[in-house]
Each structure stands twice: as structure tokens, then as C-alpha cells.
Design a protein around this motif. Structure first.
Motif, PDB file in Angstrom:
ATOM      1  N   ILE A   8       0.862  -1.184   0.000  1.00 35.38           N
ATOM      2  CA  ILE A   8       0.000   0.000   0.000  1.00 35.38           C
ATOM      3  C   ILE A   8       0.893   1.228   0.000  1.00 35.38           C
ATOM      4  N   GLN A   9       0.705   2.074  -0.974  1.00 37.48           N
ATOM      5  CA  GLN A   9       1.522   3.276  -1.092  1.00 37.48           C
ATOM      6  C   GLN A   9       0.784   4.460  -0.508  1.00 37.48           C
ATOM      7  N   LEU A  10       1.487   5.253   0.294  1.00 36.24           N
ATOM      8  CA  LEU A  10       0.955   6.504   0.817  1.00 36.24           C
ATOM      9  C   LEU A  10       1.733   7.642   0.174  1.00 36.24           C
ATOM     10  N   HIS A  11       1.044   8.733  -0.051  1.00 34.61           N
ATOM     11  CA  HIS A  11       1.686   9.860  -0.714  1.00 34.61           C
ATOM     12  C   HIS A  11       1.235  11.141  -0.039  1.00 34.61           C
ATOM     13  N   PHE A  12       2.173  12.040   0.244  1.00 33.05           N
ATOM     14  CA  PHE A  12       1.807  13.346   0.777  1.00 33.05           C
ATOM     15  C   PHE A  12       2.843  14.374   0.339  1.00 33.05           C
ATOM     16  N   MET A  13       2.423  15.626   0.350  1.00 36.99           N
ATOM     17  CA  MET A  13       3.274  16.708  -0.122  1.00 36.99           C
ATOM     18  C   MET A  13       3.820  17.492   1.074  1.00 36.99           C
ATOM     19  N   VAL A  14       5.024  18.015   0.912  1.00 42.29           N
ATOM     20  CA  VAL A  14       5.627  18.877   1.925  1.00 42.29           C
ATOM     21  C   VAL A  14       6.217  20.104   1.243  1.00 42.29           C
ATOM     22  N   SER A  15       6.415  21.150   2.021  1.00 46.55           N
ATOM     23  CA  SER A  15       7.063  22.346   1.502  1.00 46.55           C
ATOM     24  C   SER A  15       8.578  22.137   1.552  1.00 46.55           C
ATOM     25  N   PRO A  16       9.332  22.980   0.864  1.00 56.28           N
ATOM     26  CA  PRO A  16      10.797  22.859   0.952  1.00 56.28           C
ATOM     27  C   PRO A  16      11.299  22.993   2.394  1.00 56.28           C
ATOM     28  N   GLU A  17      10.655  23.860   3.180  1.00 61.86           N
ATOM     29  CA  GLU A  17      11.068  24.036   4.576  1.00 61.86           C
ATOM     30  C   GLU A  17      10.802  22.774   5.385  1.00 61.86           C
ATOM     31  N   GLU A  18       9.627  22.166   5.153  1.00 55.44           N
ATOM     32  CA  GLU A  18       9.300  20.926   5.859  1.00 55.44           C
ATOM     33  C   GLU A  18      10.253  19.809   5.463  1.00 55.44           C
TER      34      GLU A  18
END
Length: 111
Positions: A8-18
Motif C-alpha cells: 500500500i503506497q501513501l503519498h503526501f506533499m511537503v514544503s521545501p522548509e518541511e
């Protein structure tokens, strides 16, 4: 040894700072495997949510106690005497202050 199956693949986005903060935390524990790090944090990570009402009450008690001590000190300087009732009031204020501090510490220790 049975190999774990992860399909199961999970995907999430982060900012460059994160992303930078994640990299720093990974470096601080000595890992380069982001998947393992994120999986471990998602499964075993600890989130602490502090209720600031307790801290605000502690600050309020500290102000009351400090004010009482300042008034008592001023009276002693003006009159050269101190009354037992004043000392008892100050002691009660300190007892409430330390009781609130101890209660907060016990709740934090239980986290």
C-alpha cells in the motif's frame, strides 16, 4: 525470516522548509532511509498536545503570589513589622502555586 510485504503506497506533499526539517531530523538520528524514517514516525511517533489552560492558571497563581510578596515587602519596609496573618496568606498562595505546578508535572510525566 519472513519478509514484510508492503503493497500500500501513501503519498503526501511537503514544503521545501518541511523537507529540510525532515532531513535535519533524519540526520540527527543517523538515518538516510526516508521511507523507514517516515514509516517509523507514522506508526510510533508521539504527538504531544499541551492544554495551555493549566499553564495560564499557573502563571496567574505566580502573579498573585508575587503581588502578595511585593505588598508584604512594601509594608515591612514602611512599618518595620510583619503580621502572622500575612505570612499565612503568603504560605497559602505558595501552596496553591506549588500544587498547580506539581499537578501539571504529573500530567506531563504521564505522557
Amino acid at each position: 525470516m519472513v519478509k514484510r510485504q508492503r503493497d500500500i503506497q501513501l503519498h503526501f506533499m511537503v514544503s521545501p522548509e518541511e523537507r529540510g526539517m525532515i532531513n535535519e531530523k533524519m540526520a540527527s538520528i543517523g538515518t538516510k532511509n526516508m521511507g523507514a524514517y517516515l514509516r517509523k514516525m507514522a506508526v510510533d511517533g508521539l504527538i504531544i498536545h499541551l492544554h495551555t489552560a493549566d499553564v495560564r492558571e499557573l502563571v496567574r497563581l505566580l502573579r498573585v503570589t508575587s503581588n502578595s510578596l511585593n505588598q508584604l515587602t512594601k509594608r515591612v519596609h514602611e512599618t518595620g513589622s510583619i503580621y502572622g496573618e500575612d505570612i499565612e496568606d503568603l504560605q497559602k498562595s505558595y501552596d496553591r502555586l506549588w500544587g498547580a505546578a506539581e499537578e501539571i508535572m504529573l500530567r506531563l510525566a504521564a505522557i
